[in-house]
Design a protein around this motif. Structure first.
Motif, short mmCIF file in Angstrom:
data_model
loop_
_atom_site.label_atom_id
_atom_site.label_comp_id
_atom_site.label_asym_id
_atom_site.label_seq_id
_atom_site.Cartn_x
_atom_site.Cartn_y
_atom_site.Cartn_z
N VAL A 83 0.88 -1.17 0.00
CA VAL A 83 0.00 0.00 0.00
C VAL A 83 0.92 1.22 0.00
O VAL A 83 1.57 1.53 1.00
CB VAL A 83 -0.93 0.01 1.23
CG1 VAL A 83 -1.81 1.24 1.23
CG2 VAL A 83 -1.78 -1.26 1.26
N VAL A 84 0.99 1.88 -1.15
CA VAL A 84 1.90 3.02 -1.30
C VAL A 84 1.11 4.32 -1.16
O VAL A 84 0.13 4.54 -1.87
CB VAL A 84 2.60 2.97 -2.68
CG1 VAL A 84 3.56 4.15 -2.85
CG2 VAL A 84 3.34 1.64 -2.85
N THR A 85 1.57 5.14 -0.23
CA THR A 85 0.92 6.44 0.03
C THR A 85 1.81 7.55 -0.50
O THR A 85 3.02 7.55 -0.25
CB THR A 85 0.76 6.67 1.55
OG1 THR A 85 0.05 5.60 2.12
CG2 THR A 85 0.05 7.99 1.84
N SER A 86 1.21 8.53 -1.21
CA SER A 86 1.94 9.76 -1.48
C SER A 86 1.03 10.96 -1.16
O SER A 86 -0.12 10.77 -0.76
CB SER A 86 2.47 9.83 -2.91
OG SER A 86 3.41 10.91 -2.98
N LYS A 87 1.60 12.16 -1.31
CA LYS A 87 0.86 13.35 -0.85
C LYS A 87 1.06 14.51 -1.81
O LYS A 87 2.15 14.73 -2.33
CB LYS A 87 1.34 13.76 0.55
CG LYS A 87 1.40 12.64 1.56
CD LYS A 87 1.64 13.13 2.97
CE LYS A 87 2.01 11.99 3.90
NZ LYS A 87 3.43 11.60 3.84
N LEU A 88 -0.02 15.24 -1.95
CA LEU A 88 -0.07 16.41 -2.83
C LEU A 88 0.46 17.64 -2.08
O LEU A 88 -0.04 17.96 -1.01
CB LEU A 88 -1.54 16.62 -3.15
CG LEU A 88 -2.00 17.41 -4.35
CD1 LEU A 88 -1.56 16.73 -5.63
CD2 LEU A 88 -3.54 17.49 -4.30
N PRO A 89 1.45 18.35 -2.64
CA PRO A 89 1.98 19.52 -1.93
C PRO A 89 1.06 20.73 -2.05
O PRO A 89 0.24 20.82 -2.97
CB PRO A 89 3.31 19.77 -2.65
CG PRO A 89 3.14 19.22 -4.02
CD PRO A 89 2.15 18.08 -3.91
N GLY A 90 1.25 21.70 -1.17
CA GLY A 90 0.42 22.90 -1.14
C GLY A 90 0.45 23.70 -2.43
O GLY A 90 -0.54 24.35 -2.80
N ARG A 91 1.57 23.66 -3.16
CA ARG A 91 1.68 24.44 -4.39
C ARG A 91 0.89 23.82 -5.54
O ARG A 91 0.81 24.41 -6.63
CB ARG A 91 3.16 24.58 -4.80
CG ARG A 91 3.85 23.26 -5.10
CD ARG A 91 5.33 23.44 -5.38
NE ARG A 91 6.01 22.16 -5.59
CZ ARG A 91 6.37 21.31 -4.66
NH1 ARG A 91 6.13 21.60 -3.38
NH2 ARG A 91 6.97 20.16 -4.95
N ALA A 92 0.29 22.64 -5.32
CA ALA A 92 -0.43 21.94 -6.40
C ALA A 92 -1.91 21.75 -6.06
O ALA A 92 -2.51 20.77 -6.45
CB ALA A 92 0.24 20.60 -6.68
N HIS A 93 -2.51 22.71 -5.39
CA HIS A 93 -3.93 22.54 -5.01
C HIS A 93 -4.91 22.95 -6.11
O HIS A 93 -6.06 22.52 -6.07
CB HIS A 93 -4.24 23.30 -3.72
CG HIS A 93 -3.75 22.60 -2.48
ND1 HIS A 93 -4.14 22.96 -1.21
CD2 HIS A 93 -2.90 21.54 -2.32
CE1 HIS A 93 -3.56 22.16 -0.32
NE2 HIS A 93 -2.79 21.30 -0.97
N ALA A 94 -4.50 23.78 -7.05
CA ALA A 94 -5.41 24.11 -8.16
C ALA A 94 -5.68 22.81 -8.93
O ALA A 94 -4.79 21.95 -9.05
CB ALA A 94 -4.77 25.15 -9.06
N TYR A 95 -6.91 22.65 -9.44
CA TYR A 95 -7.35 21.35 -9.99
C TYR A 95 -6.33 20.75 -10.97
O TYR A 95 -5.87 19.61 -10.79
CB TYR A 95 -8.72 21.52 -10.66
CG TYR A 95 -9.33 20.20 -11.09
CD1 TYR A 95 -10.26 19.55 -10.29
CD2 TYR A 95 -8.96 19.61 -12.31
CE1 TYR A 95 -10.81 18.34 -10.68
CE2 TYR A 95 -9.51 18.39 -12.69
CZ TYR A 95 -10.43 17.76 -11.87
OH TYR A 95 -10.97 16.56 -12.25
N ASP A 96 -5.97 21.52 -11.98
CA ASP A 96 -5.07 20.96 -13.01
C ASP A 96 -3.68 20.65 -12.44
O ASP A 96 -3.02 19.70 -12.86
CB ASP A 96 -4.93 21.93 -14.19
CG ASP A 96 -6.23 22.01 -14.99
OD1 ASP A 96 -7.10 21.13 -14.81
OD2 ASP A 96 -6.37 22.96 -15.78
#
Ligand SMILES: NC(=O)C1=CN([C@@H]2O[C@H](COP(=O)(O)OP(=O)(O)OC[C@H]3O[C@@H](n4cnc5c(N)ncnc54)[C@H](OP(=O)(O)O)[C@@H]3O)[C@@H](O)[C@H]2O)C=CC1
Ligand SMILES: O=C(O)C(=O)[C@@H](O)[C@H](O)C(=O)CO
Length: 280
Positions: A73-86
């Motif tokens: 089960v591999v977890t990763s995370k979205l950084p704050g600079r990439a919150h806009a949908y695209d």
């Protein structure tokens, strides 16, 4: 190698091992070696993030481990600079490429980043990527009750996991109750307390002596008995094994309560209040 770990069934019907392996701040070959030895020790849940700069190393370790992909089960995370949908979609595709995988098992929004004000947009992107099959399970990290309610109202999809700071000095009693009410699994970051580990606290040290285990094992067993999924990091194979070897003893209700009682209002490790802390 220890016996297979128990798993939790999440609100989307998928499962999460009861303990995972944290990889921050491991990098490059040290990260590859640590993840290979962790998987060899029996860890099946691996926690990485774009901001750790080690997704490539984690992917390499997964390939070297020889364990079938479906068992991990591999977890990763979205950084704050990439919150806009695209940007969120592009970030997840970037993580897939770096990891060398065609699916991320659990993808989290790393921090809500209030100044950006787009965590709900990021969440919609993760829900859409789940429908496409690129993300198996959608979750969040460092979300407060208000952040959770917002994404739930917006999409109708409850995050399966909220990964939050949680250790004896910051036991998150209120957030665990919120998670319980909403059907969200609590994951604990810095589950041992990192550099402020409470190993010398009498309630921890005495429980360790009573059960013939180490203070670290007492803290991780406390996590398990509360139903949290701890993700301890260790670069040391011996400690990696020790941190998994916590199924053979049980703390009493009094011991659990006494460790939770170590909690204090200023117990956060570095002041990471999700309402104000920004991590891009
Ligand atoms: N979502 C978020 O915002 C955050 C997520 N995380 C995630 O959580 C993971 C774990 O948190 P982390 O901050 O690393 O803290 P941990 O509580 O896991 O502590 C890690 C530290 O404890 C040491 N250690 C590990 N096992 C033992 C043991 N049995 N006895 C004594 N010392 C031990 C390690 O040293 P050594 O390596 O030398 O063994 C390391 O210095 C991170 O790696 C990351 O994946 C972390 C912070 C924030
Ligand atoms: O490890 C993580 O996931 C983090 O968010 C860290 O950057 C954390 O914020 C930290 O350790 C800061 O000192």
């Amino acid at each position: 190698m220890n016996a297979p770990l128990p798993v939790h069934t999440l609100n989307d019907g998928t499962t999460l091992p009861a303990i995972g392996f944290g990889t921050y701040p491991l990098k490059d070959e040290e990260c590859v070696a640590a993840v290979v030895s962790a998987v060899d020790a029996g860890y099946r849940l691996i926690d990485t993030a774009v901001n750790y700069g080690n997704e490539r190393a984690v992917g390499e370790a997964i390939r070297r481990s020889g364990v079938p992909r479906g068992e991990l089960v591999v977890t990763s995370k979205l950084p704050g600079r990439a919150h806009a949908y695209d940007d969120a979609v592009a970030s997840v595709r970037g993580s897939l490429e770096a990891l060398g995988l065609d699916r991320i098992d659990l993808h989290l929004i790393h921090w809500p980043n209030p100044s950006v004000g787009k965590y709900a947009e990021a969440y919609r992107a993760l829900v859409d990527l789940q429908a496409e099959g690129l993300v198996r399970t959608v979750g969040v990290s460092n979300f407060t009750e208000a952040h959770l309610e917002r994404v739930l109202d917006d999409t109708g999809v409850t995050p399966a996991v909220n990964q939050v700071e949680l250790h004896p000095y910051f036991p998150q009693v209120e957030m665990r109750a919120v998670h319980e009410r909403l059907g969200i699994r609590t994951e604990s970051w810095s589950p041992l307390g990192k550099r402020q580990a409470p190993f010398a606290e009498p309630v921890v040290a005495e429980a360790a002596a009573r059960h013939g285990v180490t203070p670290g094992q007492v803290v991780l067993r406390w996590q398990l008995q509360l139903g949290n999924v701890p993700i301890p990091k260790s670069a040391t194979p011996e400690r990696q094994r020790q941190n998994l070897d916590v199924l053979g003893f049980e703390l009493s209700a009094e011991e659990v309560a006494a460790i939770t009682g170590l909690g204090r209002a200023d117990g956060r490790l570095f002041g990471g209040d999700p309402d104000t802390h920004e991590e891009m």
